[in-house]
Scaffold this motif. Structure first.
Motif, PDB file in Angstrom:
ATOM      1  N   ASP A  53       0.814  -1.219   0.000  1.00  0.00           N
ATOM      2  CA  ASP A  53       0.000   0.000   0.000  1.00  0.00           C
ATOM      3  C   ASP A  53       0.847   1.269   0.000  1.00  0.00           C
ATOM      4  O   ASP A  53       0.388   2.329  -0.421  1.00  0.00           O
ATOM      5  CB  ASP A  53      -0.910   0.037   1.231  1.00  0.00           C
ATOM      6  N   LEU A  54       2.079   1.180   0.492  1.00  0.00           N
ATOM      7  CA  LEU A  54       2.881   2.397   0.670  1.00  0.00           C
ATOM      8  C   LEU A  54       3.095   3.189  -0.614  1.00  0.00           C
ATOM      9  O   LEU A  54       3.045   4.420  -0.589  1.00  0.00           O
ATOM     10  CB  LEU A  54       4.227   2.048   1.315  1.00  0.00           C
ATOM     11  N   PRO A  55       3.316   2.525  -1.786  1.00  0.00           N
ATOM     12  CA  PRO A  55       3.460   3.316  -3.014  1.00  0.00           C
ATOM     13  C   PRO A  55       2.212   4.129  -3.355  1.00  0.00           C
ATOM     14  O   PRO A  55       2.303   5.114  -4.110  1.00  0.00           O
ATOM     15  CB  PRO A  55       3.729   2.256  -4.088  1.00  0.00           C
ATOM     16  N   LEU A  56       1.032   3.758  -2.816  1.00  0.00           N
ATOM     17  CA  LEU A  56      -0.189   4.512  -3.100  1.00  0.00           C
ATOM     18  C   LEU A  56      -0.133   5.923  -2.529  1.00  0.00           C
ATOM     19  O   LEU A  56      -0.859   6.809  -2.993  1.00  0.00           O
ATOM     20  CB  LEU A  56      -1.414   3.775  -2.535  1.00  0.00           C
ATOM     21  N   LEU A  57       0.728   6.141  -1.517  1.00  0.00           N
ATOM     22  CA  LEU A  57       0.843   7.479  -0.948  1.00  0.00           C
ATOM     23  C   LEU A  57       1.296   8.492  -1.984  1.00  0.00           C
ATOM     24  O   LEU A  57       1.021   9.691  -1.851  1.00  0.00           O
ATOM     25  CB  LEU A  57       1.823   7.468   0.229  1.00  0.00           C
TER      26      LEU A  57
END
Length: 493
Positions: free
Chosen positions: A146-150
């Motif tokens: 999920d972190l790349p979605l930031l």
């Protein structure tokens, strides 16, 4: 958005690092992150690591233990009051008493292990015994994706998610979701029941992708597969829409505006707190990878796993260890990628398993090493469930593994009761790791590739040996000591 954290979050992270640094002045502390995608063995790894250190396991490659410098290791009270404690005792009971594998990771949890040791340095020994607190941070690998979605807008997320859903290897799995999506007008009115239906079909598609027959890994948003106490909340009730990659801002009151608002809420209330409170405070990291699971599902699963691991690496903040810099901006200075379940293969194939994993993470390794972090690749079994033997088959002597399958497991039409030990030829991995990304044929038990039964057959944890006094020995393993040495060995010198 170009930054993972806003100014307020960066300030909170700096204060947390300052607090960590202050506590390190009394007893040095190392925060070790343990993660991996579904079924990779995170819970088993932590349990086995702690059990072997506490009970004096056979750790010949772990220098502090092999050299007799490890005085003792013991558990301390949970350091973070707001984080669930890793239930070590229950997991040990499941392994030793019930001979069952512990339940999978569903949330962030933490455990503090304190190690007392004698330094290898003569001068350091004169100052007294050394002590190191190791905080083991267990978290689902799906959250890491999920972190790349930031750094991605809702339009970018939608474009990427739908491109994957319409790919040849996913379009059939995604058919119900894509059919539901086809009737949605992004510029139509926002309707809650429509949002719920679309979101549920999207989640069902993600869950189907993760099933054994597909074994796909790129499945963000990760919390959709393990919602926890956020289940049913608006922040988890959205889905991608068919909109241009560079679409103009949505009009207020439209269905697209509703989806975009909830996507941003997911980033604010789910992803960002995880990054700030847990991930950004790590010193070291091990990523466990179930390569065999992907191998059995075929080249599409392997390629998908390679993409997922690449995304994982972009989320890390690698760099050289610097005491002053870590106060403001903590960096991960060592990363270990470990192919789990090495006990499902004969030792002659362990180097080949490592070679396949090395290819899967090659790009990310180069990036982390360029930033100054040390990175290694390893094939291991944190708990060894099988033994090795030799069997005759078709006039040939073949390397075999011996183990007790879990109740209900089966191969070639035969089901096992969980009591009988069997011998099986696990097959041979190819010498060239490139070849596993190219072949699309099913692999038979007599092939020189991977035995397809490995996809389904799971073994019970081993029955532990006892000493002459009746005491149970520590959990057996394959290369757990090498993993421990890489991850914490330099802090015990």
């Amino acid at each position: 958005m170009n930054r993972l954290l806003n100014i307020a979050d960066e300030a909170r992270l700096t204060f947390a690092n300052l607090a960590d640094t202050a506590s390190d002045l009394a007893v040095p502390n190392l925060r070790l992150g343990v993660t991996g995608l579904a079924r990779a063995g995170k819970t088993v790894f932590i349990t086995a690591l702690v059990h072997n250190l506490i009970h004096g396991g056979r750790l010949p490659v772990f220098n502090a233990a092999a050299g007799g410098r490890l005085t003792r290791a013991f558990l301390q009270p949970q350091p973070d009051d707001a984080v669930p404690r890793f239930d070590y005792e229950a997991h040990v009971a499941a392994l030793l008493e019930d001979r069952l594998w512990p339940r999978s990771t569903r949330q962030v949890s933490e455990l503090r292990l304190t190690i007392e040791y004698e330094s290898a340095s003569y001068l350091a020994r004169k100052l007294g015994p050394g002590k190191l607190n190791v905080d083991l941070i267990d978290y689902p690998g799906e959250w890491l994706l999920d972190l790349p979605l930031l750094k991605r807008s809702y339009a970018e997320f939608s474009a990427e998610a739908l491109k994957r859903a319409r790919a040849a290897n996913r379009s059939e799995i995604a058919a119900p979701f894509l059919a539901e999506l086809s009737g949605i007008d992004p510029d139509g009115p926002e309707i809650e029941t429509t949002a719920q239906t679309l979101s549920e079909t999207f989640k069902a598609y993600l869950a189907a992708c993760r099933q054994d027959s597909h074994a796909l890994s790129m499945l963000p948003p990760g919390r959709f597969l393990m919602p926890g106490d956020l289940d049913g909340s608006p922040a988890l009730t959205f889905a991608p829409l068919d909109i241009p990659f560079d679409a103009a801002p949505a009009r207020t009151g439209t269905f697209r505006a509703m989806m975009e608002r909830r996507y941003e809420a997911y980033k604010t209330h789910v992803i960002r707190p995880f990054f700030r409170d847990h991930f950004a405070r790590l010193d070291r990291q091990i990523v466990l990878v179930d390569v065999l699971h992907a191998l059995n599902a075929g080249p599409d699963a392997l390629t998908d796993l390679q993409v997922a691991l690449g995304e994982v690496m972009t989320s890390f903040r690698p760099g050289r260890k610097s005491w002053l810099a870590s106060i403001v901006n903590r960096r991960i200075d060592r990363i270990l990628f470990a192919a789990t379940k090495a006990d499902h293969l004969h030792r002659e194939d362990h180097d080949r398993l490592q070679a396949i994993l090395r290819k899967l993470v090659a790009t990310g390794m180069e990036h982390a090493q360029f930033k100054g972090a040390e990175v290694d690749v390893l094939a291991l079994a944190a708990v060894r469930a099988t033994r090795e033997a030799t069997v005759k088959h078709g006039g040939q002597e073949l390397p075999a593994i011996l183990g007790t399958p879990l109740p209900g497991e089966g191969v070639d039409g035969e089901r096992y009761d969980g009591k009988s030990e069997i011998a099986m030829f696990p097959g041979d991995l190819p010498e060239d790791p490139e070849s596993v990304f190219q072949t699309v044929e099913s692999i038979s038990p007599n092939s020189v590739e991977v035995d397809s039964s490995l996809q389904f057959l799971r073994f019970r944890p081993p029955r532990l040996d006892r000493t002459a006094e009746g005491m149970k020995l520590s959990l057996p393993h394959i290369r757990l000591d090498r993993a421990i040495e890489f991850l914490i060995g330099d802090r015990l010198r």
